[in-house]
Design a protein around this motif. Sequence first.
Motif, PDB file in Angstrom:
ATOM      1  N   PHE A   1      46.289  90.532 -42.028  1.00  0.00           N
ATOM      2  CA  PHE A   1      47.654  91.047 -42.178  1.00  0.00           C
ATOM      3  C   PHE A   1      48.099  91.037 -43.642  1.00  0.00           C
ATOM      4  CE2 PHE A   1      52.301  90.874 -41.886  1.00  0.00           C
ATOM      5  CZ  PHE A   1      52.539  91.895 -40.973  1.00  0.00           C
ATOM      6  N   ALA A   2      47.480  90.207 -44.466  1.00  0.00           N
ATOM      7  CA  ALA A   2      47.863  90.130 -45.881  1.00  0.00           C
ATOM      8  C   ALA A   2      47.682  91.464 -46.592  1.00  0.00           C
ATOM      9  CB  ALA A   2      47.037  89.044 -46.577  1.00  0.00           C
ATOM     10  N   ASP A   3      46.768  92.312 -46.085  1.00  0.00           N
ATOM     11  CA  ASP A   3      46.514  93.609 -46.718  1.00  0.00           C
ATOM     12  C   ASP A   3      47.218  94.761 -46.001  1.00  0.00           C
ATOM     13  OD1 ASP A   3      44.774  92.458 -48.627  1.00  0.00           O
ATOM     14  OD2 ASP A   3      43.124  92.485 -47.184  1.00  0.00           O
ATOM     15  N   TYR A   4      48.003  94.464 -44.968  1.00  0.00           N
ATOM     16  CA  TYR A   4      48.658  95.519 -44.191  1.00  0.00           C
ATOM     17  C   TYR A   4      49.932  95.994 -44.890  1.00  0.00           C
ATOM     18  CZ  TYR A   4      51.414  97.693 -40.468  1.00  0.00           C
ATOM     19  OH  TYR A   4      52.191  98.546 -39.721  1.00  0.00           O
ATOM     20  N   ARG A   5      50.119  97.318 -44.925  1.00  0.00           N
ATOM     21  CA  ARG A   5      51.339  97.918 -45.444  1.00  0.00           C
ATOM     22  C   ARG A   5      51.824  98.943 -44.431  1.00  0.00           C
ATOM     23  NH1 ARG A   5      50.536  94.182 -47.927  1.00  0.00           N
ATOM     24  NH2 ARG A   5      50.480  93.838 -50.191  1.00  0.00           N
ATOM     25  N   GLN A   6      53.042  98.779 -43.954  1.00  0.00           N
ATOM     26  CA  GLN A   6      53.553  99.710 -42.950  1.00  0.00           C
ATOM     27  C   GLN A   6      53.847 101.073 -43.555  1.00  0.00           C
ATOM     28  OE1 GLN A   6      56.996  98.504 -40.530  1.00  0.00           O
ATOM     29  NE2 GLN A   6      57.558 100.645 -40.341  1.00  0.00           N
ATOM     30  N   ASP A   7      53.536 102.122 -42.776  1.00  0.00           N
ATOM     31  CA  ASP A   7      53.972 103.485 -43.100  1.00  0.00           C
ATOM     32  C   ASP A   7      54.854 103.965 -41.950  1.00  0.00           C
ATOM     33  OD1 ASP A   7      54.325 105.980 -44.121  1.00  0.00           O
ATOM     34  OD2 ASP A   7      52.292 106.683 -43.739  1.00  0.00           O
ATOM     35  N   THR A   8      54.296 104.740 -41.038  1.00  0.00           N
ATOM     36  CA  THR A   8      55.015 105.163 -39.831  1.00  0.00           C
ATOM     37  C   THR A   8      54.508 104.353 -38.643  1.00  0.00           C
ATOM     38  OG1 THR A   8      55.323 107.404 -40.672  1.00  0.00           O
ATOM     39  CG2 THR A   8      55.569 107.079 -38.301  1.00  0.00           C
ATOM     40  N   LEU A   9      55.424 103.807 -37.862  1.00  0.00           N
ATOM     41  CA  LEU A   9      55.080 102.970 -36.714  1.00  0.00           C
ATOM     42  C   LEU A   9      55.817 103.499 -35.488  1.00  0.00           C
ATOM     43  CD1 LEU A   9      54.944  99.076 -36.704  1.00  0.00           C
ATOM     44  CD2 LEU A   9      56.051 100.321 -34.858  1.00  0.00           C
ATOM     45  N   ILE A  10      55.093 103.631 -34.381  1.00  0.00           N
ATOM     46  CA  ILE A  10      55.696 104.072 -33.126  1.00  0.00           C
ATOM     47  C   ILE A  10      55.333 103.060 -32.038  1.00  0.00           C
ATOM     48  CG2 ILE A  10      55.879 105.912 -31.408  1.00  0.00           C
ATOM     49  CD1 ILE A  10      54.982 107.874 -33.554  1.00  0.00           C
ATOM     50  N   GLY A  11      56.316 102.628 -31.285  1.00  0.00           N
ATOM     51  CA  GLY A  11      56.072 101.640 -30.245  1.00  0.00           C
ATOM     52  C   GLY A  11      56.927 101.889 -29.015  1.00  0.00           C
ATOM     53  N   ALA A  12      56.659 101.118 -27.969  1.00  0.00           N
ATOM     54  CA  ALA A  12      57.421 101.219 -26.729  1.00  0.00           C
ATOM     55  C   ALA A  12      57.521  99.840 -26.096  1.00  0.00           C
ATOM     56  CB  ALA A  12      56.764 102.207 -25.758  1.00  0.00           C
ATOM     57  N   SER A  13      58.528  99.663 -25.261  1.00  0.00           N
ATOM     58  CA  SER A  13      58.725  98.366 -24.607  1.00  0.00           C
ATOM     59  C   SER A  13      59.369  98.561 -23.245  1.00  0.00           C
ATOM     60  CB  SER A  13      59.609  97.449 -25.462  1.00  0.00           C
ATOM     61  OG  SER A  13      60.928  97.963 -25.551  1.00  0.00           O
ATOM     62  N   VAL A  14      59.257  97.524 -22.410  1.00  0.00           N
ATOM     63  CA  VAL A  14      59.955  97.463 -21.127  1.00  0.00           C
ATOM     64  C   VAL A  14      60.588  96.078 -21.027  1.00  0.00           C
ATOM     65  CG1 VAL A  14      59.758  97.503 -18.623  1.00  0.00           C
ATOM     66  CG2 VAL A  14      58.400  99.073 -19.992  1.00  0.00           C
ATOM     67  N   GLN A  15      61.893  96.044 -20.797  1.00  0.00           N
ATOM     68  CA  GLN A  15      62.607  94.779 -20.644  1.00  0.00           C
ATOM     69  C   GLN A  15      63.221  94.701 -19.256  1.00  0.00           C
ATOM     70  OE1 GLN A  15      66.436  93.783 -22.808  1.00  0.00           O
ATOM     71  NE2 GLN A  15      65.117  92.240 -23.723  1.00  0.00           N
ATOM     72  N   VAL A  16      63.067  93.541 -18.615  1.00  0.00           N
ATOM     73  CA  VAL A  16      63.586  93.318 -17.265  1.00  0.00           C
ATOM     74  C   VAL A  16      64.574  92.152 -17.298  1.00  0.00           C
ATOM     75  CG1 VAL A  16      63.011  92.674 -14.894  1.00  0.00           C
ATOM     76  CG2 VAL A  16      61.494  94.201 -16.179  1.00  0.00           C
ATOM     77  N   SER A  17      65.713  92.332 -16.661  1.00  0.00           N
ATOM     78  CA  SER A  17      66.708  91.269 -16.513  1.00  0.00           C
ATOM     79  C   SER A  17      66.726  90.826 -15.062  1.00  0.00           C
ATOM     80  CB  SER A  17      68.092  91.774 -16.931  1.00  0.00           C
ATOM     81  OG  SER A  17      69.086  90.794 -16.693  1.00  0.00           O
ATOM     82  N   ALA A  18      66.582  89.512 -14.824  1.00  0.00           N
ATOM     83  CA  ALA A  18      66.490  88.974 -13.469  1.00  0.00           C
ATOM     84  C   ALA A  18      67.828  88.374 -13.038  1.00  0.00           C
ATOM     85  CB  ALA A  18      65.399  87.906 -13.401  1.00  0.00           C
TER      86      ALA A  18
END
Length: 304
Positions: A136-153
Motif C-alpha cells: 500500500f505504500a506505493d499505491y496512489r488513488q486515481d479513479t475508484l468505483i465501489g458498491a456496498s449493501v447496508q442492513v439495519s436490524a
Amino acid sequence: MIARTGALLCVAALVFAAEHACAAELEPRAYVNTPVGLNFLIAGYTYSEGGLSTSASSPIKDAQLRIHTEFLAYARALDVWGKSGKFDVILPYSQLSGTAAVEGQPRERQVSGLNDPRFRFSVNFYGAPALSVQEFADYRQDTLIGASVQVSAPVGQYDSGKLVNIGTNRWSIKPDIGISKAFGQLTLELTAGLVFFTNNEEYFGGTTLEQDPVFSTQAHVTYDFGRGVWGALDGTYDYGGRTTVNGVRGDDVQKNSRGGVTLALPVDRNNSIKLYASTGVSTRTGSDYTLGGIAWQYRWGGGM
C-alpha cells in the motif's frame, strides 16, 4: 377514522425525524482503499437537536427533539477476489427527549435504549486492488468505483404504544454505489443509494406502517493536508419515502438536503480523532436538525 389515520401519518414524520437524527448520515471517504487485514475499533458520541417540518394542516406543531447517541463500531479490511473490501458494524445507544403539540395537546417523550444496529459489506471493484500494508505504500488513488449493501436490524428499543421510539421495528436495506476521483491532494466523491423498508406491523395505535424507498445521494470534497490530517465539505439530498398507514397514503414525500464538515486528526500511528457537524439546508418534510459529534478510532493488524 380518516382523521385519526391522518394524524398517525404525521406521527410517522416525527418518528422518522428521531430515526434520522440518531445517526450521522454524512460519510466522506466511504469508498477508499485500505490495506488488507487492518482492523478498526471506533467509539464516538453524537448530539443532535432540531424540529420537524410539517404541512400547515398537520396536527403536530412545534416539535423539538434532542438526542444523545453513543456508539461503538468495528470494521475490517478484506481481500474480495483481489479487490479491496470492508465489513463494518455499528452499535448505537441513544437518549431521546422531545416535545410537541399534537392536535393542540402538549406531548412529551423521554426514552433511552439501543438503536437499531447496522451491518455493511462494501467492495471497490475498480481502481483499488487488495494490497498488503507494505504494498500500500506505493499505491496512489486515481479513479475508484465501489458498491456496498447496508442492513439495519430491528432490535432497538421500541414501544408501539408510544409516539416516538429509538428503534424502528422494521428491517431496512440500502444498496449503494460510489465513485471517487483524486486530483493530487484533493478528492471528489459522489455516492447514490436506495433505502428499502419492510412494513412495521406494530405501528402506533395498532396500525401498519409502509414506506416507499428513499433515494439518497451524497457529495464530498476532501483535502489531504498530509501527515494523516484531512478535512471534507459534505452534502446530501434525500428524495422519496412517502408513508402509508392502514392503506391511507400520506403527503410526506421527502425532499431534504443537508450540509456538513468533517475533520480527521491523527494522534499516533494507531489512534486518530474525527470531528463532524451538519445542519439542514432545505427540508420539505421530516427532520430539520443540527448535529455534531466526535469519534475516536484505534487501528491494528495487517502487519502494520
